[in-house]
Design a protein around this motif. Structure first.
Motif, PDB file in Angstrom:
ATOM      1  N   GLU A 175       0.860  -1.188   0.000  1.00 18.30           N
ATOM      2  CA  GLU A 175       0.000   0.000   0.000  1.00 18.30           C
ATOM      3  C   GLU A 175       0.896   1.238   0.000  1.00 18.30           C
ATOM      4  N   VAL A 176       0.789   2.076  -1.054  1.00 17.26           N
ATOM      5  CA  VAL A 176       1.714   3.196  -1.243  1.00 17.26           C
ATOM      6  C   VAL A 176       0.969   4.532  -1.309  1.00 17.26           C
ATOM      7  N   TYR A 177       1.592   5.553  -0.731  1.00 16.82           N
ATOM      8  CA  TYR A 177       1.086   6.925  -0.743  1.00 16.82           C
ATOM      9  C   TYR A 177       2.230   7.870  -1.068  1.00 16.82           C
ATOM     10  N   ASP A 178       1.922   9.014  -1.685  1.00 15.65           N
ATOM     11  CA  ASP A 178       2.897  10.094  -1.763  1.00 15.65           C
ATOM     12  C   ASP A 178       3.096  10.639  -0.359  1.00 15.65           C
ATOM     13  N   SER A 179       4.335  10.937  -0.012  1.00 20.92           N
ATOM     14  CA  SER A 179       4.613  11.609   1.250  1.00 20.92           C
ATOM     15  C   SER A 179       4.361  13.097   1.031  1.00 20.92           C
ATOM     16  N   PRO A 180       3.506  13.718   1.843  1.00 15.94           N
ATOM     17  CA  PRO A 180       3.266  15.148   1.650  1.00 15.94           C
ATOM     18  C   PRO A 180       4.580  15.922   1.646  1.00 15.94           C
ATOM     19  N   GLY A 181       4.832  16.650   0.596  1.00 20.41           N
ATOM     20  CA  GLY A 181       6.038  17.458   0.512  1.00 20.41           C
ATOM     21  C   GLY A 181       7.279  16.685   0.099  1.00 20.41           C
ATOM     22  N   GLY A 182       7.134  15.396  -0.215  1.00 24.83           N
ATOM     23  CA  GLY A 182       8.290  14.619  -0.657  1.00 24.83           C
ATOM     24  C   GLY A 182       9.158  14.182   0.498  1.00 24.83           C
ATOM     25  N   ASP A 183      10.457  14.390   0.369  1.00 27.16           N
ATOM     26  CA  ASP A 183      11.408  13.931   1.379  1.00 27.16           C
ATOM     27  C   ASP A 183      11.191  14.674   2.692  1.00 27.16           C
ATOM     28  N   ALA A 184      11.216  13.916   3.770  1.00 24.56           N
ATOM     29  CA  ALA A 184      11.007  14.495   5.097  1.00 24.56           C
ATOM     30  C   ALA A 184      11.291  13.410   6.125  1.00 24.56           C
ATOM     31  N   THR A 185      11.116  13.745   7.374  1.00 25.49           N
ATOM     32  CA  THR A 185      11.066  12.754   8.440  1.00 25.49           C
ATOM     33  C   THR A 185       9.780  13.005   9.203  1.00 25.49           C
ATOM     34  N   TRP A 186       8.961  11.984   9.277  1.00 31.30           N
ATOM     35  CA  TRP A 186       7.692  12.089   9.992  1.00 31.30           C
ATOM     36  C   TRP A 186       7.901  11.508  11.385  1.00 31.30           C
ATOM     37  N   GLU A 187       7.800  12.368  12.389  1.00 27.25           N
ATOM     38  CA  GLU A 187       8.023  11.985  13.780  1.00 27.25           C
ATOM     39  C   GLU A 187       6.686  11.741  14.470  1.00 27.25           C
ATOM     40  N   PHE A 188       6.623  10.671  15.249  1.00 25.73           N
ATOM     41  CA  PHE A 188       5.430  10.334  16.029  1.00 25.73           C
ATOM     42  C   PHE A 188       5.856  10.151  17.483  1.00 25.73           C
ATOM     43  N   PRO A 189       6.059  11.249  18.227  1.00 27.62           N
ATOM     44  CA  PRO A 189       6.601  11.138  19.578  1.00 27.62           C
ATOM     45  C   PRO A 189       5.689  10.380  20.545  1.00 27.62           C
ATOM     46  N   ARG A 190       4.406  10.236  20.212  1.00 27.33           N
ATOM     47  CA  ARG A 190       3.475   9.546  21.104  1.00 27.33           C
ATOM     48  C   ARG A 190       3.111   8.154  20.593  1.00 27.33           C
ATOM     49  N   LEU A 191       3.939   7.587  19.691  1.00 24.36           N
ATOM     50  CA  LEU A 191       3.633   6.279  19.120  1.00 24.36           C
ATOM     51  C   LEU A 191       4.871   5.402  19.121  1.00 24.36           C
ATOM     52  N   THR A 192       4.704   4.163  19.570  1.00 28.22           N
ATOM     53  CA  THR A 192       5.780   3.183  19.474  1.00 28.22           C
ATOM     54  C   THR A 192       5.314   2.045  18.578  1.00 28.22           C
ATOM     55  N   ASP A 193       6.263   1.430  17.882  1.00 30.02           N
ATOM     56  CA  ASP A 193       5.913   0.283  17.042  1.00 30.02           C
ATOM     57  C   ASP A 193       5.885  -0.968  17.918  1.00 30.02           C
ATOM     58  N   ASP A 194       5.629  -2.114  17.312  1.00 33.03           N
ATOM     59  CA  ASP A 194       5.508  -3.346  18.087  1.00 33.03           C
ATOM     60  C   ASP A 194       6.853  -3.910  18.548  1.00 33.03           C
ATOM     61  N   LEU A 195       7.942  -3.225  18.206  1.00 33.66           N
ATOM     62  CA  LEU A 195       9.256  -3.563  18.754  1.00 33.66           C
ATOM     63  C   LEU A 195       9.589  -2.648  19.936  1.00 33.66           C
ATOM     64  N   GLY A 196       8.631  -1.752  20.285  1.00 40.22           N
ATOM     65  CA  GLY A 196       8.812  -0.861  21.427  1.00 40.22           C
ATOM     66  C   GLY A 196       9.614   0.389  21.132  1.00 40.22           C
ATOM     67  N   ARG A 197       9.803   0.715  19.860  1.00 41.75           N
ATOM     68  CA  ARG A 197      10.615   1.879  19.491  1.00 41.75           C
ATOM     69  C   ARG A 197       9.718   3.058  19.101  1.00 41.75           C
ATOM     70  N   LYS A 198      10.173   4.271  19.443  1.00 43.38           N
ATOM     71  CA  LYS A 198       9.462   5.478  19.013  1.00 43.38           C
ATOM     72  C   LYS A 198       9.444   5.502  17.490  1.00 43.38           C
ATOM     73  N   VAL A 199       8.298   5.843  16.900  1.00 46.11           N
ATOM     74  CA  VAL A 199       8.155   5.814  15.446  1.00 46.11           C
ATOM     75  C   VAL A 199       8.667   7.107  14.837  1.00 46.11           C
ATOM     76  N   SER A 200       9.601   6.951  13.906  1.00 46.21           N
ATOM     77  CA  SER A 200      10.161   8.043  13.124  1.00 46.21           C
ATOM     78  C   SER A 200      10.355   7.495  11.716  1.00 46.21           C
ATOM     79  N   LEU A 201       9.683   8.086  10.729  1.00 48.45           N
ATOM     80  CA  LEU A 201       9.707   7.566   9.365  1.00 48.45           C
ATOM     81  C   LEU A 201      10.479   8.503   8.457  1.00 48.45           C
ATOM     82  N   ASP A 202      11.690   8.092   8.060  1.00 50.94           N
ATOM     83  CA  ASP A 202      12.469   8.859   7.099  1.00 50.94           C
ATOM     84  C   ASP A 202      11.931   8.593   5.702  1.00 50.94           C
TER      85      ASP A 202
END
Length: 191
Positions: A81-108
Motif C-alpha cells: 500500500e503506497v502513498y505520496d509523502s506530503p512534501g516529498g522527502d522528510a522525516t515524519w516523527e510520532f513522539p506519542r507512538l511506538t511500534d511493536d518492537l517498542g521503538r518510538k516511530v520516526s519515518l524517514d
C-alpha cells in the motif's frame, strides 16, 4: 514472515528491482501527457507503482493515494500500500507512538513515498532499521483532512508546524521565513 513495515518503500525493496526501466524509452508513456501503459509489463517497483496508479485513476501523474501494488518477492506475491509523502522527502516523527518492537516511530522518506509493506515483501535482512514494524496491519493516512500531515494508527505525526512569534498562527516549517516568523507576519525587504 508475518508483520508489516511502515516507511519509505525504497529502503526495503531490492535496489536492483527498484527502478530498472522506469525512465527508459520502453516506459516513456508514464511521463507523456495522455500516455498510457497498455501492453507494457512493469518489471520494477516504480513502474509497477505508476502502472497501478494509471489503472486506478487513468492518470500518468498526480498525487498517489492508497495505490495497492502487487509485488513478488521470494516466489510469493504481496500487496504493498503506497502513498505520496506530503512534501516529498522528510522525516515524519510520532513522539506519542511506538511500534511493536517498542521503538518510538520516526519515518524517514527518501523517494517521496510512504508505504505499508508486508515483511515478506522486504528484500533487506533488517527492515526495522529503516522504519516502523507492526504485527497487525497498520492504518496509514496521508494529507489528513486536506492538510500537510501524516497519521499512523490514528496517531497524528509531529506535523512540523510552529507557532509564529508575532501572531501565534501555526505555520509549517517549510513556510517559516526565519527567526520563528511565518509569512503571515514577515515583512521582508522592499524591492
Amino acid at each position: 514472515m508475518s508483520g508489516y513495515y511502515v516507511g519509505d518503500p525504497c529502503y526495503v525493496i531490492d535496489d536492483a528491482r527498484w527502478s530498472d526501466i522506469t525512465f527508459t524509452k520502453d516506459y516513456i508513456p508514464r511521463i507523456v501527457p495522455g500516455g498510457d501503459f497498455e501492453g507494457l509489463e512493469p518489471k520494477d517497483f516504480c513502474s509497477a507503482l505508476y502502472h497501478q496508479h494509471w489503472l486506478d485513476t487513468g492518470k500518468t501523474e498526480g498525487q498517489m493515494e492508497n495505490v495497492n501494488v502487487k509485488w513478488e518477492q521470494g516466489g510469493k506475491t504481496f500487496t504493498v500500500e503506497v502513498y505520496d509523502s506530503p512534501g516529498g522527502d522528510a522525516t515524519w516523527e510520532f513522539p506519542r507512538l511506538t511500534d511493536d518492537l517498542g521503538r518510538k516511530v520516526s519515518l524517514d522518506v527518501d523517494a517521496g513515498l510512504l508505504a505499508v509493506v508486508p515483511l515478506g515483501a522486504c528484500a533487506v535482512p533488517n527492515p526495522e532499521d529503516y522504519g516502523a514494524i507492526f504485527d497487525s496491519y497498520p492504518f496509514l493516512e496521508v494529507w489528513v483532512d486536506g492538510e500537510y500531515r501524516v497519521s499512523l494508527n490514528d496517531v497524528m505525526c509531529d506535523d512540523g508546524c510552529f507557532e509564529c512569534e508575532e501572531c501565534g498562527d501555526r505555520v509549517h516549517m517549510f513556510d517559516m521565513m526565519g527567526d520563528d516568523i511565518g509569512p503571515c507576519c514577515y515583512e521582508g525587504e522592499e524591492e
